[in-house]
Design an enzyme around this catalytic site. Structure first.
Site, mmCIF file in Angstrom:
data_model
loop_
_atom_site.group_PDB
_atom_site.id
_atom_site.type_symbol
_atom_site.label_atom_id
_atom_site.label_comp_id
_atom_site.label_asym_id
_atom_site.label_seq_id
_atom_site.Cartn_x
_atom_site.Cartn_y
_atom_site.Cartn_z
ATOM 1 N N GLU A 1 9.224 -4.351 10.573
ATOM 2 C CA GLU A 1 9.607 -3.030 10.061
ATOM 3 C C GLU A 1 10.120 -2.131 11.178
ATOM 4 O O GLU A 1 9.452 -1.956 12.207
ATOM 5 C CB GLU A 1 8.420 -2.360 9.347
ATOM 6 N N ASP B 1 0.840 -1.211 0.000
ATOM 7 C CA ASP B 1 0.000 0.000 0.000
ATOM 8 C C ASP B 1 0.872 1.257 0.000
ATOM 9 O O ASP B 1 0.359 2.378 -0.124
ATOM 10 C CB ASP B 1 -1.013 -0.012 1.156
ATOM 11 N N GLU C 1 -1.462 -5.611 8.460
ATOM 12 C CA GLU C 1 -0.624 -5.045 9.517
ATOM 13 C C GLU C 1 -1.211 -5.328 10.890
ATOM 14 O O GLU C 1 -2.446 -5.333 11.057
ATOM 15 C CB GLU C 1 -0.487 -3.524 9.325
ATOM 16 N N ASP D 1 -1.104 -6.135 -0.350
ATOM 17 C CA ASP D 1 -1.460 -5.531 0.944
ATOM 18 C C ASP D 1 -2.961 -5.300 1.046
ATOM 19 O O ASP D 1 -3.592 -4.811 0.097
ATOM 20 C CB ASP D 1 -0.794 -4.154 1.066
HETATM 21 O O1 KIV Z 1 3.514 -1.113 1.725
HETATM 22 C C1 KIV Z 1 4.662 -1.570 1.665
HETATM 23 O O2 KIV Z 1 5.404 -1.329 0.700
HETATM 24 C C2 KIV Z 1 5.129 -2.405 2.756
HETATM 25 C C3 KIV Z 1 6.582 -2.754 2.793
HETATM 26 C C4 KIV Z 1 7.370 -1.576 3.208
HETATM 27 C C5 KIV Z 1 6.851 -3.924 3.669
HETATM 28 O O3 KIV Z 1 4.370 -2.770 3.605
#
Ligand code: KIV
Length: 281
Positions: A186, A49, A120, A88
């Site tokens: 992260e 995302d 997440e 995501d």
């Molecule tokens: O949205 C994204 O690109 C991510 C990565 C940084 C792991 O979640």
């Protein structure tokens, strides 16, 4: 490429089984051309995302919608032959209930052809991960700094310093127990990421975490130097595409203004010749 032999397709169980072996190479992509480039070198391609910030100019990932993720997912699918494709789940598409998460994960999988989804959160979202994985949806989890929680966290600071490390370690253990096949760590302190990697049974994929992680991921526009609005410390640059593009566009503008473009080789017509003042006869 570490998980399978050359032309084989990478699967969530293979990613899971790779724990402790050659680190997984993971990268984001949002377009077909970039997906093709990533596919040649990566085990996992994530339609993150982060697309909202690096391609759509949003100030955070909070404005990203399910429709945007589906559109970019479909675009990336066309560029992948081998890498595992993960999409995501955007903010607001899974937090309300396991049922909401299931319905939206099904849309992502059915409409993009991705093999897995990422969401997440740690302990608070573990019940949802359990619900999805029990129904055949492979889940990549994401703990530590979770950018969708930017307002609640008050920014993008390192997560898990000092005593708070136990919370992040607990989150990683909870998503593992709930059935996630891998977890992104992260922006957590290096010793904590190393410790979590040694404690949990699924691969950890680090971003601003530790070389001890079972894989690494970066945002493609960060590592190529194409997104230059800001630069997180962990975003190592392997190219300077932003600077290159700036130089190229400046050169183009100068040639247009001085009538050096198009030159003879760029125009058509039997009797066409370029005259000294830049006009054609
Ligand atoms: O949205 C994204 O690109 C991510 C990565 C940084 C792991 O979640």
């Amino acid at each position: 490429m570490s998980v399978t032999g050359k032309n084989a397709t990478v699967t969530p169980p293979q990613v899971m089984a790779s724990k402790g072996s050659t680190p997984l190479v993971c990268l984001t992509a949002y377009t077909t051309p970039m997906a093709k480039l990533a596919d040649a070198h990566c085990d996992v391609v994530l339609v993150g995302d982060s697309v909202g910030m690096v391609l759509h100019g949003l100030l955070s990932t909070l404005g990203v919608t399910l429709d945007m993720m589906i559109m970019h997912g479909q675009t990336v699918r066309r560029g992948l032959e081998r890498a595992l494709m993960v999409v995501d789940m955007p903010f607001g598409s899974y937090e309300e209930s396991p049922g909401q998460a299931f319905a939206n994960a099904v849309r992502l999988i059915a409409e993009t052809g991705c093999e897995a989804i990422k969401l997440e959160g740690g302990e608070p979202i573990a019940e949802t991960i359990r619900f999805l994985t029990a129904r055949g949806i492979p889940v990549m989890a994401h703990v530590g700094l979770t950018p969708q929680a930017v307002n609640a966290l008050g920014g993008y600071a390192v997560q898990g310093r000092g005593q708070d490390g136990e919370r992040v370690a607990h989150d990683a253990a909870a998503v593992t127990d709930a059935g996630a096949f891998s977890v992104v760590l992260e922006k957590v302190p290096e010793p904590l990421a190393r410790r979590i990697t040694s404690e949990i049974a699924i691969p950890t994929i680090g971003i601003g975490a530790s070389p001890a992680c079972d894989g690494q991921i970066l945002v493609v526009d960060d590592m190529l130097g194409a997104f230059t609005d800001f630069r997180p410390r962990f975003a190592k640059r392997y190219a300077s595409l932003g600077e290159e593009a700036d130089k190229a566009i400046a050169a183009y503008a100068e040639e247009v203004q001085t009538r050096r473009l198009p030159a003879a080789e760029h125009v058509f017509g039997d009797a066409t010749r370029i005259v000294a003042d830049g006009g054609t006869t």
